[in-house]
Design a protein around this motif. Structure first.
Motif: not given
Length: 434
Positions: A297-303
């Motif tokens: 999520r910090r890297m922009g992925v909707d995890a």
């Protein structure tokens, strides 16, 4: 005179460390750990002692004894009783604390076999990396997966940025690999130019980056290149690419009736984002360990974290989910609704492959649980054919293949000398031993 020394990556995959020196200034390219396999004394189930991670590695030769590089507070002898601190090998290693000229470290990408020792570097030594790599490493640290030691003095680099260390200049040139922020470096000294690939490939999503590096490195005096695939079995046809990986994953999503398990290295953020999208399109939810989900999520992925879904929901509708379990918590698989209708999809996650001593543990657990294993990944490393084409196009005076078990399988073109480096031996910028 400019000199080059190699302190890792020799006869092994990983552990890359190349020192370029000139006029009292030093540049270290990569500062990696050994990949835990083969003769590595710290392979599983061995774990480094807290607070002694660097000291113990130095004692057994698993970290380079480079004077003035490491934080004195982390060296053997620091904070120990006088009798122990002054004893034999400990005293010898404590002497590494003395500063030696001006030093700068340049990390090619955020894989542990290239950055794993960076947390032990002395605080006054800058550690440079592409800003995308720094962002990833900072996100890892903030979500509980920091480098051992302490956070380095990160100096983010932009594409093409040049840093000077005395009369040495270092240019950051992005390349394609399976992690954000991968870069090669062009190191120029008054005696010539060294080009370092880091880890590189030409079959990924961004081959233009690697092609640009080849053009920028053309005619260099010394090319230091990774040669990972030289030690692998001869490939049957062209290497699999990222489209092949995604297509295989989509097929398994369609054909697997039960719960799917996924092994994917989270640092491959681009692939993780693609798999999340594919999973959603297939009508499933991809669940990650909580720390991994926070990092992505910090890297922009909707995890989505696994602990956000009750176990009862997984048992009620296993075909609605894909779970990325913690890599080595195999007994936790017993809590999941697994059957012969399930699938374990290995897309370059951990354990890394058959050479990893933990691979047999994985296959043993899957066999016991009757879960089919599917390997669908593609390499982050250039194929042997691409390596040879790269060397031919760059046509350096000398090429030094490292990060491989078979360096002599790299055959340079006429007019280029091949150097198989020896540990801590000093070479000229054209690869002649001193």
């Amino acid at each position: 005179m400019s000199t080059v020394e190699f302190f890792g990556g020799l006869g092994v995959i990983g552990s890359s460390k190349i020192m370029v020196s000139h006029g009292g200034h030093r540049v270290l390219l990569d500062i990696g750990l050994d990949i835990p396999a083969g003769g590595d004394l710290f392979r599983a189930p061995v774990t480094p002692r807290p607070g002694r991670e660097l000291a113990d590695r130095l004692r057994v030769g698993a970290a380079p004894r480079i004077p003035g590089l490491f934080d004195p507070a982390l060296l053997p002898g620091s904070g120990e009783p006088a009798a122990l601190a002054g004893a034999g090998a400990e005293a010898e290693l404590a002497a590494l604390a003395e500063p030696v000229g001006e030093t700068a470290v340049f990390v090619s990408h955020p894989h542990l076999d290239h950055v794993g020792l960076a947390g032990f570097v002395r605080p006054d030594v800058p550690v440079h990396a592409h800003r995308d790599a720094v962002r990833l490493l900072t996100a890892l640290a903030d979500t509980g997966d920091a480098l051992p030691g302490h956070e380095p003095s990160w100096q983010p680099l932009d594409d093409g940025q040049i840093v000077h260390c005395g009369e040495i200049s270092v240019e950051c040139v992005p390349v394609d690999h399976d992690v954000p922020g991968a870069s090669g470096y062009l190191v120029r000294t008054p005696d010539g130019m060294l080009a370092y690939t880091g880890d590189i490939r030409f079959h990924g999503r961004h081959p233009d980056r690697s092609e640009s590096f080849v053009n920028r490195a053309a005619g260099c005096d010394l090319l230091v290149t990774e040669g990972t695939t030289l030690g692998w079995p001869a490939p049957d046809g062209p290497p699999r690419n990222e489209d092949d990986v995604t297509d295989s994953y989509r097929t398994l999503l369609r054909e697997t009736a039960g719960l799917m398990l996924l092994a994917l290295y989270p640092r491959d953020v681009e692939r993780a984002a693609e798999f999340v999208a594919c999973t959603e399109t297939a009508g499933r939810r991809l669940l990650w360990p909580s720390g991994v989900a926070a990092f992505l999520r910090r890297m922009g992925v909707d995890a989505e974290p696994l602990d956000a879904v009750p176990l009862a929901d997984l048992h009620a509708a296993p075909g609605d989910f894909v779970v990325a379990p913690e890599p080595y918590e195999f007994p936790a698989l017993l809590d999941l609704p697994l059957s012969a209708d399930s699938a374990y999809v290995h897309a370059n996650g951990e354990p890394l492959g058959a050479f990893d001593p933990r691979w047999s543990l994985l296959t043993g657990w899957l066999a016991t649980l009757s879960v089919p294993l599917h390997t669908i990944g593609c390499s982050g490393h250039a194929s042997p054919d691409d390596l040879h084409r790269m060397v031919q196009r760059i046509h350096p005076v000398t090429v030094a293949p490292i990060h491989t078990t078979e360096p002599t399988r790299l055959h340079p073109p006429i007019g280029t000398h091949r150097l198989v480096p020896s540990y801590a031996t000093r070479y000229t910028i054209t690869g002649d031993p001193l």
